[in-house]
Scaffold this active site. Sequence first.
Site, PDB file in Angstrom:
ATOM      1  N   ARG A 190       0.814  -1.215   0.000  1.00 10.23           N
ATOM      2  CA  ARG A 190       0.000   0.000   0.000  1.00 10.23           C
ATOM      3  C   ARG A 190       0.848   1.265   0.000  1.00 10.23           C
ATOM      4  O   ARG A 190       0.324   2.369  -0.143  1.00 10.23           O
ATOM      5  CB  ARG A 190      -0.940   0.004   1.218  1.00 10.23           C
ATOM      6  CG  ARG A 190      -0.248   0.173   2.558  1.00 10.23           C
ATOM      7  CD  ARG A 190      -1.275   0.350   3.689  1.00 10.23           C
ATOM      8  NE  ARG A 190      -0.640   0.540   4.986  1.00 10.23           N
ATOM      9  CZ  ARG A 190      -0.376  -0.424   5.847  1.00 10.23           C
ATOM     10  NH1 ARG A 190      -0.700  -1.668   5.533  1.00 10.23           N
ATOM     11  NH2 ARG A 190       0.201  -0.169   7.004  1.00 10.23           N
ATOM     12  N   ASP A 198      13.176   4.937   4.306  1.00 10.56           N
ATOM     13  CA  ASP A 198      13.100   3.744   3.446  1.00 10.56           C
ATOM     14  C   ASP A 198      14.012   3.897   2.234  1.00 10.56           C
ATOM     15  O   ASP A 198      14.684   2.953   1.826  1.00 10.56           O
ATOM     16  CB  ASP A 198      11.670   3.538   2.932  1.00 10.56           C
ATOM     17  CG  ASP A 198      10.675   3.183   4.007  1.00 10.56           C
ATOM     18  OD1 ASP A 198      10.156   2.062   3.997  1.00 10.56           O
ATOM     19  OD2 ASP A 198      10.408   4.037   4.881  1.00 10.56           O
ATOM     20  N   ASN A 234       8.285  12.825   5.116  1.00 10.32           N
ATOM     21  CA  ASN A 234       7.890  11.485   5.552  1.00 10.32           C
ATOM     22  C   ASN A 234       7.552  10.656   4.310  1.00 10.32           C
ATOM     23  O   ASN A 234       8.015   9.530   4.149  1.00 10.32           O
ATOM     24  CB  ASN A 234       6.705  11.610   6.491  1.00 10.32           C
ATOM     25  CG  ASN A 234       6.264  10.315   7.131  1.00 10.32           C
ATOM     26  OD1 ASN A 234       5.649  10.327   8.184  1.00 10.32           O
ATOM     27  ND2 ASN A 234       6.559   9.178   6.530  1.00 10.32           N
ATOM     28  N   ARG A 243       5.984  17.061   8.086  1.00 14.33           N
ATOM     29  CA  ARG A 243       6.710  15.998   8.778  1.00 14.33           C
ATOM     30  C   ARG A 243       7.897  15.515   7.959  1.00 14.33           C
ATOM     31  O   ARG A 243       7.780  15.274   6.761  1.00 14.33           O
ATOM     32  CB  ARG A 243       5.743  14.832   9.006  1.00 14.33           C
ATOM     33  CG  ARG A 243       6.161  13.843  10.061  1.00 14.33           C
ATOM     34  CD  ARG A 243       5.196  12.664  10.087  1.00 14.33           C
ATOM     35  NE  ARG A 243       3.814  13.060  10.281  1.00 14.33           N
ATOM     36  CZ  ARG A 243       2.777  12.242  10.065  1.00 14.33           C
ATOM     37  NH1 ARG A 243       2.992  11.022   9.637  1.00 14.33           N
ATOM     38  NH2 ARG A 243       1.560  12.667  10.264  1.00 14.33           N
ATOM     39  N   GLN A 245      11.654  12.834   8.248  1.00 12.34           N
ATOM     40  CA  GLN A 245      11.981  11.466   8.655  1.00 12.34           C
ATOM     41  C   GLN A 245      13.435  11.418   9.122  1.00 12.34           C
ATOM     42  O   GLN A 245      14.160  12.414   9.030  1.00 12.34           O
ATOM     43  CB  GLN A 245      11.757  10.495   7.494  1.00 12.34           C
ATOM     44  CG  GLN A 245      10.303  10.160   7.240  1.00 12.34           C
ATOM     45  CD  GLN A 245       9.967   8.685   7.433  1.00 12.34           C
ATOM     46  OE1 GLN A 245      10.362   7.835   6.664  1.00 12.34           O
ATOM     47  NE2 GLN A 245       9.216   8.391   8.480  1.00 12.34           N
ATOM     48  N   GLY A 360       9.992   7.644  12.161  1.00 16.25           N
ATOM     49  CA  GLY A 360       9.974   6.404  11.379  1.00 16.25           C
ATOM     50  C   GLY A 360       9.508   5.213  12.182  1.00 16.25           C
ATOM     51  O   GLY A 360       9.182   4.182  11.605  1.00 16.25           O
ATOM     52  N   ASP A 362       6.776   4.148  13.818  1.00 13.97           N
ATOM     53  CA  ASP A 362       5.357   4.248  14.119  1.00 13.97           C
ATOM     54  C   ASP A 362       4.730   2.846  14.065  1.00 13.97           C
ATOM     55  O   ASP A 362       4.539   2.320  12.996  1.00 13.97           O
ATOM     56  CB  ASP A 362       4.656   5.198  13.145  1.00 13.97           C
ATOM     57  CG  ASP A 362       5.034   4.959  11.674  1.00 13.97           C
ATOM     58  OD1 ASP A 362       6.105   4.379  11.412  1.00 13.97           O
ATOM     59  OD2 ASP A 362       4.262   5.372  10.800  1.00 13.97           O
ATOM     60  N   GLU A 557       7.149  -6.796   4.934  1.00 12.07           N
ATOM     61  CA  GLU A 557       7.683  -5.567   5.527  1.00 12.07           C
ATOM     62  C   GLU A 557       8.526  -5.835   6.762  1.00 12.07           C
ATOM     63  O   GLU A 557       9.517  -5.147   7.014  1.00 12.07           O
ATOM     64  CB  GLU A 557       6.490  -4.676   5.892  1.00 12.07           C
ATOM     65  CG  GLU A 557       6.807  -3.415   6.634  1.00 12.07           C
ATOM     66  CD  GLU A 557       5.546  -2.728   7.145  1.00 12.07           C
ATOM     67  OE1 GLU A 557       5.551  -1.496   7.200  1.00 12.07           O
ATOM     68  OE2 GLU A 557       4.574  -3.418   7.498  1.00 12.07           O
TER      69      GLU A 557
END
Length: 621
Positions: A190, A198, A234, A243, A245, A360, A362, A557
């Site tokens: 998603r 990342d 982000n 925001r 990161q 990062g 979360d 993930e």
Amino acid sequence: MFFDLPIDTTMQELLAGYDTDGDKRITKDDAPVNKDYRMVSTDGHTVILRNTYYISNLLQELAIAKDGTAPTLHISLCQIQEPPAERISRRIRTQFWDDLTRTIDEEGINRIAGDEKMHDNVQRIYVPYNDSVGIAYFKDVQTRMPKLDVVVLPKDITSDYVKSINDKPGILSLKIENGKGVPFVVPGGRFNEMYGWDSYFEGIGLLLDGRVDLAKAMVDNFCYQIKYYGKILNANRSYYLTRTQPPFLSSFIREVNDAMPVKDPKWLAESLAIAIQEYETVWMGGKRYTSNTGLNRYYADGIGIPPETEPGHFKELLQEYTDKYKLTELEFEQAYKDGTIKDAELDRYFVHDRTLRESGHDTSWRLDNVAADLNCVDVNSLLYKYEKDFEYLIATYFKDGFTGVDGKTYTPQYWAEKADTRKNLMHKYMWDENTHGYFDYNQRTGKRSDFMSATNFFPLWAGLASKEEAAQMVPQLMHELKAQGGFTGSSKASLDKYATGNVQRQWDYPNGWAPHQMVLWKGLIDYGFETEAREMIYRWLWTITQNAVDYNGTIPEKYDVVNATHKVYAEYGNVGTDFAYITRSGFGWMNASYQYGMSLLGDDYIKKLDNLERPESIFKE
């Protein structure tokens, strides 16, 4: 030995005989009707496949072939029986990166601007007011794509403005060059946009696989974000405008520059100048700098409930307030959103929550309802690495000094002094003499945390810890965070102490994440702990490989590394596990961790990996 197999018929046979749970995958959880699958080769020999891994490989190759026009798959037995580590690495190198590559331009916009995150069903793109190239490009595209809504952002992007467009979600433009969007890699599933940290870890994998141009392009998009949005985002979605990161840009620039077959001094100078701009403005020039300690924190702006969270995510939290105001959850959320109800305590909670997401991590109990108060070990380690990278790059490539975007001249000595100051302050506030480790420091209360997290060991990656500190930290790391399948995000003791209710935070025990593994491997190696690094690399790659073998090539993930499984049910589940027949892209930083681990492991251990030798049979306690 080769086989010519009718694609549709063979797929139907495999699914009917081996996919007993009907998920269009062949896994160890299926109970096959017939364990033997017979095939006749082109020279008339009969071969029997009994191994679930081989049968699922065949299904995957049929699915790939089905994308073409030929009705028959021509395949060798060697392809079907390809050793698992080699197969995973090959598919990452030759297939996954391409499938994860995106562009924000006429050719690529439908794939992103039309996805499920555009919940009002409008293809909307936001473009910075001062990006004349981007505005002209997308206005021209709009003439051929009338459903595309091109919105030019205002000069001042305030929290109030971002809140006002939360019900008008859109993709944020990235760099347009030579009439095309500069490409980037997305995490997968998603996550269909360019993410902050990342991207750096994906870049490590890209460089290992010879994709220097793509890694460089991602640095260019980061520089575009700093220039036009004021920060590395982000992710490039409208609701992330307030925001950033974790900062990895200096490392990304340095590693891309090192990998370039022909150096580009102009690119290096421009990228370095923008990275220094980010350091000075994003990290040292606002709320993310705490003057009482001289250190940094994560601190995300914004107003209200983070709009990207799934419905019900804050149900447990908001129950207290719905009771307090005698409203239903929906009524309270609407009243809080439109400002009818104001609650300072809840406002502060969401400052911490948005800040937690900026980190990062979360989410994690380490940061819950406290993130904005913490001088975190990780962000200060990363900024120390910025300072050392700036020192190195200027000393190596700009011997007469370096002029930044602000017109200021920077010398290697300037950055060396910055790094030394940060190192001393981190030791003062974060180093715990009793436990012999670095811990987050609450600059509001003046107390050091005792939460044991993988992020406590980022000073090893950054080269900040002394040799004596590292000698004390590594035994602690191996004792507290080592699990069957890799490093956990936090210790079980910290989880037991800080967790409340029944909510499991996905960045905590028992889960393990690719960026933590990669950071910790490098830290161990840099300080001479090769034996410990080798063991943990093997444990992680074995987890990935074993799960891919058992579950039709699944590369997700994250993992529950205590039980060495991809079946993770904390919060958001596990991205990358929902596919039919074959995974087309794995998951971005998981792919990178595999390639990075393979580059470090050595042939003897790769052979053990191909044989799926369990870690406990190799590494004695």
